[in-house]
Design an enzyme around this catalytic site. Structure first.
Site, PDB file in Angstrom:
ATOM      1  N   CYS A 152      -5.857  -5.625   6.735  1.00 49.77           N
ATOM      2  CA  CYS A 152      -5.174  -4.478   7.059  1.00 49.77           C
ATOM      3  C   CYS A 152      -5.126  -4.468   8.692  1.00 49.77           C
ATOM      4  O   CYS A 152      -6.024  -3.971   8.943  1.00 49.77           O
ATOM      5  CB  CYS A 152      -5.498  -3.517   6.142  1.00 49.77           C
ATOM      6  SG  CYS A 152      -4.869  -1.698   6.536  1.00 49.77           S
ATOM      7  N   HIS A 156       4.462 -10.735   2.707  1.00 45.99           N
ATOM      8  CA  HIS A 156       5.283  -9.547   2.923  1.00 45.99           C
ATOM      9  C   HIS A 156       6.954 -10.355   2.745  1.00 45.99           C
ATOM     10  O   HIS A 156       6.787 -11.315   3.033  1.00 45.99           O
ATOM     11  CB  HIS A 156       5.116  -9.252   4.332  1.00 45.99           C
ATOM     12  CG  HIS A 156       3.883  -8.380   4.698  1.00 45.99           C
ATOM     13  ND1 HIS A 156       4.022  -6.958   4.835  1.00 45.99           N
ATOM     14  CD2 HIS A 156       2.717  -8.649   4.939  1.00 45.99           C
ATOM     15  CE1 HIS A 156       2.913  -6.274   5.105  1.00 45.99           C
ATOM     16  NE2 HIS A 156       2.124  -7.542   5.198  1.00 45.99           N
ATOM     17  N   ARG A 183       2.131  -2.798  -1.072  1.00 38.59           N
ATOM     18  CA  ARG A 183       1.391  -3.210  -2.364  1.00 38.59           C
ATOM     19  C   ARG A 183      -0.171  -2.536  -2.503  1.00 38.59           C
ATOM     20  O   ARG A 183      -0.882  -2.544  -1.888  1.00 38.59           O
ATOM     21  CB  ARG A 183       1.116  -4.696  -2.256  1.00 38.59           C
ATOM     22  CG  ARG A 183       0.448  -5.481  -3.302  1.00 38.59           C
ATOM     23  CD  ARG A 183      -0.035  -6.870  -3.077  1.00 38.59           C
ATOM     24  NE  ARG A 183      -0.878  -6.946  -2.028  1.00 38.59           N
ATOM     25  CZ  ARG A 183      -1.531  -8.110  -1.529  1.00 38.59           C
ATOM     26  NH1 ARG A 183      -1.307  -9.178  -2.468  1.00 38.59           N
ATOM     27  NH2 ARG A 183      -2.475  -8.016  -0.769  1.00 38.59           N
ATOM     28  N   ASN A 199      -1.396   6.105   8.253  1.00 39.69           N
ATOM     29  CA  ASN A 199      -1.829   5.286   7.419  1.00 39.69           C
ATOM     30  C   ASN A 199      -3.306   5.440   7.293  1.00 39.69           C
ATOM     31  O   ASN A 199      -4.201   5.077   8.086  1.00 39.69           O
ATOM     32  CB  ASN A 199      -1.545   3.891   7.586  1.00 39.69           C
ATOM     33  CG  ASN A 199      -1.804   2.819   6.673  1.00 39.69           C
ATOM     34  OD1 ASN A 199      -2.073   1.493   6.945  1.00 39.69           O
ATOM     35  ND2 ASN A 199      -2.341   3.060   5.474  1.00 39.69           N
ATOM     36  N   GLY A 205       0.165  -1.746   9.365  1.00 44.22           N
ATOM     37  CA  GLY A 205       0.045  -2.478  10.523  1.00 44.22           C
ATOM     38  C   GLY A 205       0.406  -3.905  10.349  1.00 44.22           C
ATOM     39  O   GLY A 205       1.171  -4.907  11.213  1.00 44.22           O
ATOM     40  N   ASN A 251      -7.220  -1.001  -2.033  1.00 44.09           N
ATOM     41  CA  ASN A 251      -5.948  -0.131  -2.181  1.00 44.09           C
ATOM     42  C   ASN A 251      -6.030   0.926  -3.010  1.00 44.09           C
ATOM     43  O   ASN A 251      -7.141   1.129  -3.925  1.00 44.09           O
ATOM     44  CB  ASN A 251      -4.930  -0.783  -2.603  1.00 44.09           C
ATOM     45  CG  ASN A 251      -4.183  -2.009  -1.859  1.00 44.09           C
ATOM     46  OD1 ASN A 251      -4.234  -1.815  -0.485  1.00 44.09           O
ATOM     47  ND2 ASN A 251      -4.202  -3.145  -2.312  1.00 44.09           N
ATOM     48  N   ASN A 264      -1.640 -11.177   4.181  1.00 43.68           N
ATOM     49  CA  ASN A 264      -1.254 -10.708   3.038  1.00 43.68           C
ATOM     50  C   ASN A 264       0.345 -10.929   3.150  1.00 43.68           C
ATOM     51  O   ASN A 264       1.021 -11.314   4.060  1.00 43.68           O
ATOM     52  CB  ASN A 264      -1.532  -9.332   2.858  1.00 43.68           C
ATOM     53  CG  ASN A 264      -1.378  -8.251   3.857  1.00 43.68           C
ATOM     54  OD1 ASN A 264      -0.524  -8.717   4.825  1.00 43.68           O
ATOM     55  ND2 ASN A 264      -1.857  -7.318   3.855  1.00 43.68           N
TER      56      ASN A 264
END
Length: 268
Positions: free
Chosen positions: A74, A150, A200, A14, A209, A65, A148
């Site tokens: 993040c 999920h 997203r 990532n 993560g 993003n 965030n």
């Protein structure tokens, strides 16, 4: 304008372009952030990370993003920031303060998860432990906000799911007014979890993560796993530690790739 120096890092694949703007101003508009993240015409990354000064923490972090939208938190990027700074730090994000601990495998305390439908957020009230929705083979996800949003689906085989096709559909479902990260997980024979994530604003990623944290939390709540949980992603393994009423902690590698310098004006 900022001097143009950047760092390229990744957490289990990532990957991030990190700009330290604590001394020189750098606030890219969404189109510029997307241009920098472009893998063919820009530097290339899943997220652009901009570090700024903070009165509440050691450093503040803005997360863009690949499509230019901003993310609240993040986990992989936070671990990379900890590794870059080289010591324990507190990191201010839109989602709140995160605690990062340095080491061979940096660890971050991601805060308290929320399961309330308004905190996810969802468009209307539903049972977030098993939402009454389905998308092809994926159904009845658990919704978790860990800084965030999920949605976590448990399946028999994560590789049997066409996540490249289903991910965008779920991400943009009207049920999720701020869009959503899509996690598809399976319980392993060793007690760990296999996980693939449609992130997203970034799409398919080698690791996520916050997705690993949300999925481990969902598995623990459903009685499918016990803490600490080894979450196996395409890019490697993250370890997630969580108990009811406690903040979630996540540990894993953070790798420095290279540093560079560019003229930011070429990206708009």
């Amino acid at each position: 304008m900022h001097n143009g120096r950047f760092h390229k890092m990744h957490g289990l694949g990532n990957d991030f372009v990190i700009v330290d703007a604590r001394k020189e101003h750098f606030a890219p508009p969404p189109a510029m952030a997307a241009a920098i993240a472009d893998r063919y015409k820009g530097i290339g990354c899943d997220q652009l990370i901009v570090l700024t000064r903070s009165r509440a923490a050691d450093v503040a972090m803005r997360i863009f993003n690949a499509d230019g939208s901003e993310a609240e938190a993040c986990g992989n990027a936070t671990r990379c920031v900890v590794a870059l700074i080289g010591r324990d730090v507190t990191v201010e994000t839109v989602a709140g303060l995160l605690e990062g601990h340095a080491g061979d495998l940096p660890e971050v305390a991601m805060g308290m998860p929320s399961f309330d439908w308004q905190a996810i957020p969802l468009a209307y009230a539903v049972d977030t432990s098993a939402m009454p929705v389905g998308y092809g083979p994926l159904e009845r996800p658990m919704a978790v906000n860990i800084g965030n949003p999920h949605a976590v689906f448990f399946v028999g085989d994560v590789n049997a799911v066409d996540l490249a096709a289903l991910g965008p559909e779920i991400e943009h479902d009207a049920l999720f007014p701020e869009r959503v990260n899509v996690n598809v997980a399976a319980v392993r024979g060793d007690g760990g979890l296999d996980l693939r994530v449609w992130e997203r604003g970034a799409g398919l990623t080698l690791a996520c993560g916050s997705g690993a944290c949300a999925t481990a939390i969902a598995a623990i709540r459903k009685g499918l796993a016990t803490s600490p949980v080894a979450v196996h992603l395409p890019g490697g393994v993250l370890t997630v530690d969580w108990a009811e009423g406690k903040p979630v902690r996540m540990r894993g590698s953070a790798s420095y790739v290279f540093s560079g310098r560019t003229d930011w004006s070429r990206f708009g």
